[in-house]
Design an enzyme around this catalytic site. Structure first.
Site, PDB file in Angstrom:
ATOM      1  N   HIS A 118     -19.882  24.064 -15.939  1.00  0.00           N
ATOM      2  CA  HIS A 118     -21.315  23.860 -16.214  1.00  0.00           C
ATOM      3  C   HIS A 118     -22.093  23.923 -14.899  1.00  0.00           C
ATOM      4  O   HIS A 118     -23.124  24.592 -14.796  1.00  0.00           O
ATOM      5  CB  HIS A 118     -21.526  22.505 -16.903  1.00  0.00           C
ATOM      6  N   ASN A 119     -21.588  23.238 -13.892  1.00  0.00           N
ATOM      7  CA  ASN A 119     -22.283  23.228 -12.607  1.00  0.00           C
ATOM      8  C   ASN A 119     -22.245  24.593 -11.931  1.00  0.00           C
ATOM      9  O   ASN A 119     -23.206  24.998 -11.270  1.00  0.00           O
ATOM     10  CB  ASN A 119     -21.694  22.162 -11.689  1.00  0.00           C
ATOM     11  N   MET A 163     -27.512   6.491 -10.830  1.00  0.00           N
ATOM     12  CA  MET A 163     -26.903   7.051 -12.054  1.00  0.00           C
ATOM     13  C   MET A 163     -26.285   5.937 -12.909  1.00  0.00           C
ATOM     14  O   MET A 163     -26.479   5.896 -14.130  1.00  0.00           O
ATOM     15  CB  MET A 163     -25.819   8.084 -11.695  1.00  0.00           C
ATOM     16  N   LYS A 221     -22.939  19.865  -3.213  1.00  0.00           N
ATOM     17  CA  LYS A 221     -21.959  18.786  -3.130  1.00  0.00           C
ATOM     18  C   LYS A 221     -20.560  19.279  -3.463  1.00  0.00           C
ATOM     19  O   LYS A 221     -19.595  18.581  -3.230  1.00  0.00           O
ATOM     20  CB  LYS A 221     -22.353  17.642  -4.064  1.00  0.00           C
ATOM     21  N   SER A 250     -24.020  15.206 -17.549  1.00  0.00           N
ATOM     22  CA  SER A 250     -25.056  16.047 -16.938  1.00  0.00           C
ATOM     23  C   SER A 250     -26.450  15.624 -17.361  1.00  0.00           C
ATOM     24  O   SER A 250     -26.661  15.148 -18.467  1.00  0.00           O
ATOM     25  CB  SER A 250     -24.851  17.516 -17.321  1.00  0.00           C
ATOM     26  N   GLY A 251     -27.378  15.839 -16.457  1.00  0.00           N
ATOM     27  CA  GLY A 251     -28.787  15.565 -16.755  1.00  0.00           C
ATOM     28  C   GLY A 251     -29.476  14.829 -15.622  1.00  0.00           C
ATOM     29  O   GLY A 251     -30.644  14.493 -15.718  1.00  0.00           O
ATOM     30  N   LYS A 290     -17.318  20.367 -17.145  1.00  0.00           N
ATOM     31  CA  LYS A 290     -18.495  19.960 -16.367  1.00  0.00           C
ATOM     32  C   LYS A 290     -18.575  20.752 -15.053  1.00  0.00           C
ATOM     33  O   LYS A 290     -19.649  21.149 -14.606  1.00  0.00           O
ATOM     34  CB  LYS A 290     -18.468  18.454 -16.078  1.00  0.00           C
ATOM     35  N   ASN A 294     -21.112  -4.387  -9.773  1.00  0.00           N
ATOM     36  CA  ASN A 294     -21.217  -3.563  -8.577  1.00  0.00           C
ATOM     37  C   ASN A 294     -20.534  -4.308  -7.437  1.00  0.00           C
ATOM     38  O   ASN A 294     -20.586  -5.531  -7.385  1.00  0.00           O
ATOM     39  CB  ASN A 294     -22.688  -3.311  -8.222  1.00  0.00           C
ATOM     40  N   ARG A 295     -19.884  -3.556  -6.534  1.00  0.00           N
ATOM     41  CA  ARG A 295     -19.126  -4.198  -5.452  1.00  0.00           C
ATOM     42  C   ARG A 295     -20.026  -5.167  -4.664  1.00  0.00           C
ATOM     43  O   ARG A 295     -19.654  -6.291  -4.410  1.00  0.00           O
ATOM     44  CB  ARG A 295     -18.533  -3.134  -4.535  1.00  0.00           C
ATOM     45  N   GLU A 311     -24.835  26.448 -13.489  1.00  0.00           N
ATOM     46  CA  GLU A 311     -26.089  25.889 -12.946  1.00  0.00           C
ATOM     47  C   GLU A 311     -26.435  26.544 -11.593  1.00  0.00           C
ATOM     48  O   GLU A 311     -27.578  26.947 -11.367  1.00  0.00           O
ATOM     49  CB  GLU A 311     -25.888  24.374 -12.791  1.00  0.00           C
ATOM     50  N   TYR A 312     -25.437  26.687 -10.727  1.00  0.00           N
ATOM     51  CA  TYR A 312     -25.669  27.342  -9.429  1.00  0.00           C
ATOM     52  C   TYR A 312     -26.180  28.771  -9.642  1.00  0.00           C
ATOM     53  O   TYR A 312     -27.117  29.212  -8.992  1.00  0.00           O
ATOM     54  CB  TYR A 312     -24.372  27.418  -8.622  1.00  0.00           C
ATOM     55  N   ARG A 329     -25.770  30.089  -1.146  1.00  0.00           N
ATOM     56  CA  ARG A 329     -26.126  28.782  -0.572  1.00  0.00           C
ATOM     57  C   ARG A 329     -25.536  28.650   0.832  1.00  0.00           C
ATOM     58  O   ARG A 329     -26.176  28.155   1.749  1.00  0.00           O
ATOM     59  CB  ARG A 329     -25.617  27.642  -1.454  1.00  0.00           C
TER      60      ARG A 329
HETATM   61  C1  6PG Z   1     -25.926  17.658 -13.554  1.00  0.00           C
HETATM   62  C2  6PG Z   1     -25.921  18.136 -12.144  1.00  0.00           C
HETATM   63  C3  6PG Z   1     -25.427  17.052 -11.240  1.00  0.00           C
HETATM   64  C4  6PG Z   1     -25.741  17.313  -9.780  1.00  0.00           C
HETATM   65  C5  6PG Z   1     -24.709  18.179  -9.127  1.00  0.00           C
HETATM   66  C6  6PG Z   1     -25.173  19.399  -8.415  1.00  0.00           C
HETATM   67  O1  6PG Z   1     -25.302  18.343 -14.357  1.00  0.00           O
HETATM   68  O2  6PG Z   1     -26.558  16.653 -13.824  1.00  0.00           O
HETATM   69  O3  6PG Z   1     -25.100  19.252 -12.004  1.00  0.00           O
HETATM   70  O4  6PG Z   1     -24.093  16.836 -11.523  1.00  0.00           O
HETATM   71  O5  6PG Z   1     -27.019  17.685  -9.579  1.00  0.00           O
HETATM   72  O6  6PG Z   1     -24.042  17.306  -8.264  1.00  0.00           O
HETATM   73  O7  6PG Z   1     -25.333  19.118  -7.084  1.00  0.00           O
HETATM   74  P1  6PG Z   1     -25.216  20.135  -5.879  1.00  0.00           P
HETATM   75  O8  6PG Z   1     -26.260  21.183  -6.082  1.00  0.00           O
HETATM   76  O9  6PG Z   1     -25.540  19.228  -4.741  1.00  0.00           O
HETATM   77  O10 6PG Z   1     -23.831  20.643  -5.802  1.00  0.00           O
END
Ligand code: 6PG
Length: 483
Positions: A190-191, A18, A265, A133-134, A187, A37-38, A194-195, A292
């Site tokens: 947003h996730n 990323m 995650k 995101s993306g 964000k 980067n470390r 997304e789920y 999930r």
């Molecule tokens: C995004 C995604 C990104 C990642 C998440 C979801 O917006 O680009 O949401 O942030 O894919 O971490 O991951 P999980 O499904 O593992 O929770």
């Protein structure tokens, strides 16, 4: 190209995929990018593989990295969320000067961002928690970016973020969301959406596969077609790709080879927890998180299968296949609408709770491109909030209400079919119950209040007059007014 003497407009710390992709995106868009980067191997690897894409200034120490940035310095952290992020923030804050900007581009928990912003501000620097995101592809070619933090930092940061963000109809998919944790909060939701979006797509697939008996390749075609209508979105598009994919080893449909235990995650779980804390019924998002979790409860699922939990006797669908596919499409659209509506409710509640003043129109605008939940119907969402920024719920917008009129019967038929066939459709079903609860004239909450008063003297309000009341349940059952 690398030039040790040129000052960089932006820096990236953490060069896993990323971070590297984001650095390349900055460089490709004309910015000179400091990279650190470390372990320096990653820095060397980036320069070796992609140094020709633009101007990079590599450093092997954080001090050199900071010295290579023009003022006010701007550095984006792209390291693992949690302790690693805290450590880098501390190093940067130590090496930077007043007015410099530290940006956390990871998926941090918004309460951590609020804490970090306070700490960094006390040290005279700006801290911006920015949701990005993306995925890997978006980081490289144009993500949707949701920066929070102090408004002043946006003045210097805005143009540079606009240079790398996705762009829809000339509008970059980035804007200042609000102070401190607002960007990471948005964000997170947003996730969560997304789920839910992924789960409703999964439920539609399950019904077509095991209800209508279709093969993955055939369902891929259906999704391809759906992608040209109301459902036009990135997630529908990639679903068709995944379903059409054959396993390179066995030639079987890939989806049949993948273990059916969904990972996570944590951002969806945070969204659900926060929804519970704020008292916002984000049922679709929460059900998706549970779905999930259930899929990953491998031992319990095996025990249920081996123990042959009874399925009931209704085995077949008595419907025309084409009509069923169209019903499923509409049920998917309806459940998706509910998920977005609930997500926007949570953002509104969070914004009020934390005093962020988040504008839903901004989100509908910057989510149109770059991000995972990008979808054509975000234009409709934006139009809805343009007309009325204080909509009590997205589904009450006249356009969406009209859509729901067309969707409601097929949605009910699909939930009935899933229930009869014993096919799980938790978000289709719970979203429908949510919808029916919202529109119900009377809810059983009245009975619950009666029960609470019975066992705990918790009191209740009356429909016919103001005040707070209690029944003497263990005595003469008379009514007393307590307030
Ligand atoms: C995004 C995604 C990104 C990642 C998440 C979801 O917006 O680009 O949401 O942030 O894919 O971490 O991951 P999980 O499904 O593992 O929770």
């Amino acid at each position: 190209m690398t030039d040790k003497n040129e000052l960089a407009q932006i820096g990236v710390v953490g060069l896993a995929v990323m971070g590297s992709n984001l650095a390349r995106n900055f460089a490709r868009n004309g910015n000179t990018v400091a990279v650190y980067n470390r372990s320096p191997e990653k820095t060397h690897a980036l320069i070796e593989a992609h140094g020709e894409e633009g101007n990079f200034v590599p450093s092997e120490t954080i001090e050199d990295f900071v010295a290579s940035l023009e003022r006010p310095r701007k550095a984006i952290i792209m390291v693992k969320a949690g302790k690693a992020t805290d450590a880098v923030i501390d190093q940067l804050a130590e090496a930077m000067d007043e007015g410099d900007v530290i940006i956390d581009g990871g998926n941090a928990l918004f309460t951590d961002t609020i804490r970090r912003e306070k700490d960094v501000a006390a040290r005279g620097k700006h801290f911006v928690g920015a949701g990005i995101s993306g995925g890997e592809e978006g980081a490289l070619n144009g993500p949707s970016i949701m920066p929070g933090g102090p408004k002043e930092s946006w003045e210097t940061l805005g143009p540079i973020l606009e240079s790398i963000a996705a762009n829809v109809d000339g509008t970059p998919c980035v804007t200042h969301i609000g102070p401190d944790g607002a960007g990471h909060f948005v964000k997170m939701v947003h996730n969560g959406i997304e789920y839910a979006d992924m789960q409703v797509i999964g439920e539609a697939y399950q019904l077509l596969r095991y209800g209508a008996g279709m093969e993955p390749a055939e369902i891929a075609e259906v999704f391809r077609e759906w992608n040209s209508g109301d459902l036009d979105s990135y997630l529908i598009e990639i679903t068709a790709e995944v379903l059409a994919q054959k396993d390179p080893e066995t030639g079987a449909p890939l989806v049949d080879v993948i273990v059916d235990a969904a990972g996570q995650k944590g951002t969806g779980r945070w969204t659900a927890i926060n929804g519970l804390e704020l008292g916002v019924p984000i049922t679709g998002i929460a059900e998706s998180v549970f779905a999930r979790a259930l899929s990953s409860s491998t031992a319990q699922r095996r025990a249920a299968q081996e123990g042959q939990l009874p399925a009931g006797t209704i085995k077949e669908l008595d419907v025309d296949k084409a009509a069923f596919i169209e019903d499923v499409r509409r049920a998917l659209y309806a459940a998706k609408l509910i998920a977005y509506s609930q997500g926007f409710d949570e953002i509104k509640a969070g914004s009020e709770e934390f005093g962020w003043d988040v504008d839903p129109r901004d989100l509908a605008t910057i989510w149109r491109g770059g991000c995972i939940i990008r979808a054509k119907f975000l234009d409709r969402i934006r139009a809805a909030y343009d007309k009325n920024a204080d909509l009590p719920a997205l589904i009450l917008d006249p356009y969406f209400k009209g859509e729901l009129e067309d969707l409601i019967d097929p949605w009910r038929r699909v939930v009935v079919a899933a229930t009869q066939l014993g096919l799980p459709a938790p978000v289709f079903a719970s979203s429908l119950s949510y919808y029916d609860s919202l529109r119900a004239e009377r809810l059983p909450a009245a009975l619950i209040q009666g029960q609470r008063d019975f066992f705990g003297a918790h009191t209740f309000k009356r429909t016919d007059k103001p005040g707070v009341f209690h029944i003497e349940w263990s005595g003469d059952r008379s009514l007393t007014q307590t307030d």
